[in-house]
Design an enzyme around this catalytic site. Structure first.
Site, PDB file in Angstrom:
ATOM      1  N   HIS A  20      26.709   3.004 -36.514  1.00 48.82           N
ATOM      2  CA  HIS A  20      26.193   3.606 -37.745  1.00 48.82           C
ATOM      3  C   HIS A  20      25.709   5.029 -37.493  1.00 48.82           C
ATOM      4  O   HIS A  20      24.939   5.268 -36.569  1.00 48.82           O
ATOM      5  CB  HIS A  20      25.061   2.744 -38.307  1.00 48.82           C
ATOM      6  CG  HIS A  20      24.588   3.176 -39.651  1.00 48.82           C
ATOM      7  ND1 HIS A  20      23.272   3.094 -40.013  1.00 48.82           N
ATOM      8  CD2 HIS A  20      25.246   3.695 -40.722  1.00 48.82           C
ATOM      9  CE1 HIS A  20      23.134   3.542 -41.255  1.00 48.82           C
ATOM     10  NE2 HIS A  20      24.324   3.916 -41.703  1.00 48.82           N
ATOM     11  N   SER A 121      40.918  23.072 -42.952  1.00 52.73           N
ATOM     12  CA  SER A 121      41.229  21.642 -43.027  1.00 52.73           C
ATOM     13  C   SER A 121      40.577  20.941 -41.847  1.00 52.73           C
ATOM     14  O   SER A 121      41.239  20.473 -40.918  1.00 52.73           O
ATOM     15  CB  SER A 121      42.741  21.425 -43.027  1.00 52.73           C
ATOM     16  OG  SER A 121      43.300  21.920 -44.215  1.00 52.73           O
TER      17      SER A 121
END
Length: 131
Positions: A20, A121
């Site tokens: 996480h 990008s």
């Protein structure tokens, strides 16, 4: 043989080891990668694979709760921004200067290099939880 979508062994291992709030980055062919950051180079030739192809593949296995993008993508590559938002419609986005995004690559588990040849990008994916 692995049956799921991410069959690149290095990338699959990185995703499997994430917890996480851990970070994974994806970027275009020209993004400089800091020394010490693992680089998974998937680029074969110009635009192969594309940023969106790699992102779609990663999203089959990685739960994402937040993404980080360069401010500049909003004006310099709005088409890519739309595609990112379509791929991650319910994910929070935080923008930062491109220089800060590059600096933050040193905090990611790995940088995945694509064959993408469009400006800005690049992104950092923050891992979520599935429960």
């Amino acid at each position: 043989m692995k049956k799921t979508s991410v069959i690149n062994s290095e990338l699959s291992t990185v995703i499997a080891n994430m917890g996480h709030m851990d970070w994974l980055s994806i970027g275009d062919a020209g993004m400089p990668v800091p020394l010490g950051t693992k680089k998974i180079d998937l680029a074969l030739s110009k635009d192969l694979p594309s940023f969106q192809q790699v992102l779609a593949n990663i999203l089959t296995e990685l739960e994402v709760q937040k993404i980080y993008l360069a401010d500049e993508i909003q004006t310099q590559n709005p088409q890519q921004l739309v595609a990112i938002k379509n791929a991650l419609p319910n994910v929070a986005i935080e923008y930062m200067p491109h220089s800060e995004l590059k600096h933050n690559l040193s905090k990611t588990h790995a940088f995945v290099r694509t064959g993408e040849m469009t400006p800005f990008s690049n992104m950092i994916l923050e891992s979520g939880v599935t429960f």
